[in-house]
Write a protein that holds these residues in place. Sequence first.
Motif, PDB file in Angstrom:
ATOM      1  N   ILE A 142       6.315  -1.869 -26.217  1.00 53.76           N
ATOM      2  CA  ILE A 142       5.676  -2.207 -24.941  1.00 53.76           C
ATOM      3  C   ILE A 142       4.426  -1.354 -24.777  1.00 53.76           C
ATOM      4  N   GLU A 143       3.270  -1.986 -24.706  1.00 48.02           N
ATOM      5  CA  GLU A 143       2.017  -1.282 -24.384  1.00 48.02           C
ATOM      6  C   GLU A 143       1.810  -1.362 -22.876  1.00 48.02           C
ATOM      7  N   VAL A 144       1.357  -0.261 -22.288  1.00 47.76           N
ATOM      8  CA  VAL A 144       1.224  -0.204 -20.833  1.00 47.76           C
ATOM      9  C   VAL A 144      -0.195   0.198 -20.441  1.00 47.76           C
ATOM     10  N   GLY A 151      -3.484   8.809 -18.076  1.00 56.10           N
ATOM     11  CA  GLY A 151      -2.434   7.983 -18.655  1.00 56.10           C
ATOM     12  C   GLY A 151      -1.305   7.665 -17.691  1.00 56.10           C
ATOM     13  N   LYS A 152      -1.435   8.083 -16.440  1.00 57.63           N
ATOM     14  CA  LYS A 152      -0.371   7.816 -15.459  1.00 57.63           C
ATOM     15  C   LYS A 152      -0.420   6.355 -15.028  1.00 57.63           C
ATOM     16  N   PHE A 153       0.740   5.712 -14.985  1.00 58.59           N
ATOM     17  CA  PHE A 153       0.813   4.311 -14.585  1.00 58.59           C
ATOM     18  C   PHE A 153       0.812   4.192 -13.065  1.00 58.59           C
ATOM     19  N   ASN A 154       0.136   3.162 -12.557  1.00 55.99           N
ATOM     20  CA  ASN A 154       0.166   2.976 -11.109  1.00 55.99           C
ATOM     21  C   ASN A 154       1.515   2.370 -10.687  1.00 55.99           C
ATOM     22  N   GLY A 187       4.715  11.874 -33.131  1.00 53.29           N
ATOM     23  CA  GLY A 187       4.119  13.087 -32.583  1.00 53.29           C
ATOM     24  C   GLY A 187       2.778  12.824 -31.911  1.00 53.29           C
ATOM     25  N   LYS A 188       2.351  11.562 -31.892  1.00 54.63           N
ATOM     26  CA  LYS A 188       1.098  11.192 -31.235  1.00 54.63           C
ATOM     27  C   LYS A 188       1.258  11.293 -29.724  1.00 54.63           C
ATOM     28  N   GLU A 189       0.206  11.705 -29.028  1.00 54.89           N
ATOM     29  CA  GLU A 189       0.268  11.857 -27.574  1.00 54.89           C
ATOM     30  C   GLU A 189       0.235  10.472 -26.911  1.00 54.89           C
ATOM     31  N   CYS A 190       1.341   9.773 -26.992  1.00 56.85           N
ATOM     32  CA  CYS A 190       1.445   8.405 -26.494  1.00 56.85           C
ATOM     33  C   CYS A 190       2.894   8.130 -26.094  1.00 56.85           C
ATOM     34  N   PRO A 191       3.104   7.723 -24.856  1.00 53.52           N
ATOM     35  CA  PRO A 191       2.159   7.590 -23.742  1.00 53.52           C
ATOM     36  C   PRO A 191       1.829   8.962 -23.153  1.00 53.52           C
ATOM     37  N   ARG A 192       0.555   9.227 -23.005  1.00 53.29           N
ATOM     38  CA  ARG A 192       0.068  10.572 -22.699  1.00 53.29           C
ATOM     39  C   ARG A 192       0.766  11.233 -21.510  1.00 53.29           C
ATOM     40  N   TYR A 193       0.834  10.518 -20.384  1.00 49.04           N
ATOM     41  CA  TYR A 193       1.388  11.119 -19.166  1.00 49.04           C
ATOM     42  C   TYR A 193       2.831  11.569 -19.389  1.00 49.04           C
ATOM     43  N   TYR A 194       3.581  10.789 -20.145  1.00 50.87           N
ATOM     44  CA  TYR A 194       4.996  11.101 -20.349  1.00 50.87           C
ATOM     45  C   TYR A 194       5.236  12.057 -21.508  1.00 50.87           C
ATOM     46  N   VAL A 195       4.213  12.332 -22.273  1.00 54.09           N
ATOM     47  CA  VAL A 195       4.297  13.412 -23.260  1.00 54.09           C
ATOM     48  C   VAL A 195       4.007  14.745 -22.565  1.00 54.09           C
TER      49      VAL A 195
END
Length: 214
Positions: A142-144, A151-154, A187-195
């Motif tokens: 799932i891409e968001v 990177g925070k989701f609304n 280890g990639k910063e994805c999804p950034r906000y949740y990392v």
Amino acid sequence: MKNKKYKRNRRKKNKFKPWMIAIVIIIVLIILGVWGRGYLEDKLQVQNLGKTKSPQWIDKQIIEKDGVSRNGKKLDCVKDIVIHYVGNPGSTAQGNHDFYVSPQSNVSSHFVVGLKGEIIQCIPLNEMSAASNWRNNDTISIEVCHPDDSGKFNKKTYQSLVKLAAWLLERCDLNEKHIIRHYDITGKECPRYYVRHEDKWEEFKDDVKKYREK
């Protein structure tokens, strides 16, 4: 005398070999039986996913097979649901879908969740996407979309993501422990906000669990 003694010793050494062979055969048959049963269950799961009818709140826009973004290969099974965030802040779900079908793309995801809470399905549930590296064969991606570089989701995006994740877990007979981040694979910063915010990631999984329990 020496020859007789040698023969007796040889008989002693060979005495238990038939039993050992029988035990090995039994163990191998058990292993093959367990593996075979698991293999058939995985194939049945993927087959059933291919027959899944998407709910009305999912906009089904399956991209054409091109050998790259959609290679058409079947999943081996589904072990996890992987959450990603799009690399271009402010972009829409439709825009990301349309990029997948462009000649420049070599990526895709099963779903894209947009800024207004819209959900577009791009890849059939029983096929591989091109999103989660070496886990493409046993995951649904799932891409968001997100409004800015944090990177925070609304709120609308978040609510739709919770609903979609809960539905997928139900369809795949999984629980919240099987929602993972792209980060957990590479280890990639994805999804950034949740990392960057582990507590919020745990909160998200908890919200998915609560949604399922409604």
